[in-house]
Write a protein that holds these residues in place. Structure first.
Motif, PDB file in Angstrom:
ATOM      1  N   ASP A 131     -40.804 -80.357  19.120  1.00  0.00           N
ATOM      2  CA  ASP A 131     -40.326 -79.363  18.168  1.00  0.00           C
ATOM      3  C   ASP A 131     -39.188 -78.502  18.708  1.00  0.00           C
ATOM      4  O   ASP A 131     -38.745 -77.576  18.030  1.00  0.00           O
ATOM      5  CB  ASP A 131     -41.488 -78.456  17.721  1.00  0.00           C
ATOM      6  N   THR A 132     -38.713 -78.778  19.921  1.00  0.00           N
ATOM      7  CA  THR A 132     -37.577 -78.039  20.455  1.00  0.00           C
ATOM      8  C   THR A 132     -36.357 -78.938  20.510  1.00  0.00           C
ATOM      9  O   THR A 132     -36.463 -80.167  20.676  1.00  0.00           O
ATOM     10  CB  THR A 132     -37.861 -77.508  21.869  1.00  0.00           C
ATOM     11  N   ARG A 133     -35.200 -78.323  20.400  1.00  0.00           N
ATOM     12  CA  ARG A 133     -33.949 -79.081  20.470  1.00  0.00           C
ATOM     13  C   ARG A 133     -33.833 -79.812  21.805  1.00  0.00           C
ATOM     14  O   ARG A 133     -33.388 -80.964  21.859  1.00  0.00           O
ATOM     15  CB  ARG A 133     -32.780 -78.116  20.271  1.00  0.00           C
ATOM     16  N   ARG A 134     -34.272 -79.162  22.865  1.00  0.00           N
ATOM     17  CA  ARG A 134     -34.173 -79.771  24.192  1.00  0.00           C
ATOM     18  C   ARG A 134     -35.006 -81.048  24.271  1.00  0.00           C
ATOM     19  O   ARG A 134     -34.545 -82.079  24.774  1.00  0.00           O
ATOM     20  CB  ARG A 134     -34.634 -78.778  25.250  1.00  0.00           C
ATOM     21  N   SER A 135     -36.237 -80.997  23.774  1.00  0.00           N
ATOM     22  CA  SER A 135     -37.103 -82.180  23.811  1.00  0.00           C
ATOM     23  C   SER A 135     -36.542 -83.301  22.953  1.00  0.00           C
ATOM     24  O   SER A 135     -36.564 -84.479  23.343  1.00  0.00           O
ATOM     25  CB  SER A 135     -38.508 -81.809  23.336  1.00  0.00           C
ATOM     26  N   MET A 136     -36.051 -82.951  21.785  1.00  0.00           N
ATOM     27  CA  MET A 136     -35.481 -83.970  20.910  1.00  0.00           C
ATOM     28  C   MET A 136     -34.257 -84.629  21.545  1.00  0.00           C
ATOM     29  O   MET A 136     -34.086 -85.852  21.473  1.00  0.00           O
ATOM     30  CB  MET A 136     -35.118 -83.353  19.559  1.00  0.00           C
ATOM     31  N   SER A 137     -33.406 -83.823  22.152  1.00  0.00           N
ATOM     32  CA  SER A 137     -32.209 -84.363  22.802  1.00  0.00           C
ATOM     33  C   SER A 137     -32.584 -85.314  23.928  1.00  0.00           C
ATOM     34  O   SER A 137     -31.961 -86.380  24.101  1.00  0.00           O
ATOM     35  CB  SER A 137     -31.351 -83.223  23.351  1.00  0.00           C
ATOM     36  N   ARG A 138     -33.597 -84.957  24.699  1.00  0.00           N
ATOM     37  CA  ARG A 138     -34.043 -85.823  25.797  1.00  0.00           C
ATOM     38  C   ARG A 138     -34.524 -87.162  25.256  1.00  0.00           C
ATOM     39  O   ARG A 138     -34.193 -88.230  25.796  1.00  0.00           O
ATOM     40  CB  ARG A 138     -35.171 -85.139  26.572  1.00  0.00           C
ATOM     41  N   LEU A 139     -35.288 -87.126  24.188  1.00  0.00           N
ATOM     42  CA  LEU A 139     -35.829 -88.360  23.618  1.00  0.00           C
ATOM     43  C   LEU A 139     -34.740 -89.245  23.023  1.00  0.00           C
ATOM     44  O   LEU A 139     -34.787 -90.470  23.132  1.00  0.00           O
ATOM     45  CB  LEU A 139     -36.884 -88.027  22.573  1.00  0.00           C
ATOM     46  N   LEU A 140     -33.748 -88.622  22.408  1.00  0.00           N
ATOM     47  CA  LEU A 140     -32.612 -89.392  21.915  1.00  0.00           C
ATOM     48  C   LEU A 140     -31.885 -90.070  23.067  1.00  0.00           C
ATOM     49  O   LEU A 140     -31.506 -91.244  22.980  1.00  0.00           O
ATOM     50  CB  LEU A 140     -31.662 -88.474  21.145  1.00  0.00           C
ATOM     51  N   ASP A 141     -31.710 -89.345  24.161  1.00  0.00           N
ATOM     52  CA  ASP A 141     -31.045 -89.899  25.331  1.00  0.00           C
ATOM     53  C   ASP A 141     -31.837 -91.052  25.939  1.00  0.00           C
ATOM     54  O   ASP A 141     -31.254 -92.011  26.464  1.00  0.00           O
ATOM     55  CB  ASP A 141     -30.831 -88.798  26.374  1.00  0.00           C
ATOM     56  N   LEU A 142     -33.172 -90.976  25.833  1.00  0.00           N
ATOM     57  CA  LEU A 142     -34.014 -92.031  26.392  1.00  0.00           C
ATOM     58  C   LEU A 142     -34.086 -93.262  25.493  1.00  0.00           C
ATOM     59  O   LEU A 142     -34.594 -94.291  25.919  1.00  0.00           O
ATOM     60  CB  LEU A 142     -35.427 -91.484  26.634  1.00  0.00           C
ATOM     61  N   GLY A 143     -33.599 -93.136  24.261  1.00  0.00           N
ATOM     62  CA  GLY A 143     -33.559 -94.291  23.387  1.00  0.00           C
ATOM     63  C   GLY A 143     -34.682 -94.387  22.375  1.00  0.00           C
ATOM     64  O   GLY A 143     -34.973 -95.480  21.880  1.00  0.00           O
TER      65      GLY A 143
END
Length: 228
Positions: free
Chosen positions: A197-209
């Protein structure tokens, strides 16, 4: 950036009560590709949107759902708990991720699949839960799209994957690493994660694919991928 499926967890629960029609509509209006809903059966076998096994948390009624008929439920919540059929009608042509809650046997699966077929929604509904429930879904519908929920770092056994035939593996977001994402994709599966639910977590997951992210804050996820 890879194509991402943005899934709204129980709709838009920061703005509307979770698993209600208003919450689902709000999520779709705010950029969701799909909505995730929780399903349980009433006493008379009607699939309805409710995560908990009682009405206490959301509706301040200390009654177990399994003891209530659909009509009784409607009266106690002023129609606030939608049926699956009502939710499918309210979401139009959008994708719906159905999470099967509680004990799930053949009767539960049969009733849910019956409603999906009656609503002609088979092409846009997919199913999520742990292995036992997904085995029941696969046995009832060889063509069902499945997101197998997995909660450990140890991979699912090959025999289980062969039996369930999931399209997705569905992980809690905190478990996901680059190694895990690589393994899932190497096995020919898509990676679904819940519920950052945080922008940081979402960005990390997008980066991980990650291929799909299920979140309570669909507006944040939509803005993040729009800006990318």
């Amino acid at each position: 950036m890879q194509t991402l499926t943005a899934v709204a967890h129980r709709g838009d629960p920061y703005r509307f009560r979770e698993n209600t029609l208003a919450s689902l509509r709000s999520a779709l209006d705010r950029g969701a590709d799909a909505v995730e809903v929780d399903l349980r059966l009433t006493r008379d076998g009607v699939p309805v949107l409710l995560h908990d096994d009682t009405l206490r948390r959301l509706w301040e009624v200390d009654r177990p759902l399994a003891a209530l008929s659909a009509d009784e439920l409607r009266g106690l919540t002023a129609g606030g708990v939608p049926t699956l059929a009502e939710a499918l009608a309210a979401t139009g042509d959008s994708r719906v991720m159905v999470d099967l809650c509680g004990p799930v046997g053949r009767r539960t699966v049969a009733r849910i699949l019956d409603v999906v077929r009656q609503c002609e929604a088979g092409e846009r509904v997919y199913y999520s839960a742990h292995a036992e429930a997904m085995l029941a879904v696969r046995a009832a519908d060889p063509a069902a799209e499945i997101a197998l929920t997995w909660t450990t770092l140890a991979p699912p056994r090959p025999a289980l994957l062969a039996a369930v035939r999931p399209r997705w593996l569905n992980y809690r977001f905190s478990l996901v690493s680059r190694e895990l994402a690589t393994r899932v994709h190497h096995d020919g599966l898509l990676l679904s994660v819940w519920t950052p639910d945080t922008r940081r977590s979402m960005s990390r997951l997008l980066d991980l694919g990650a291929d799909s992210i299920t979140t309570n804050r669909i507006d944040v996820l939509h803005a993040l991928r729009t800006a990318a």
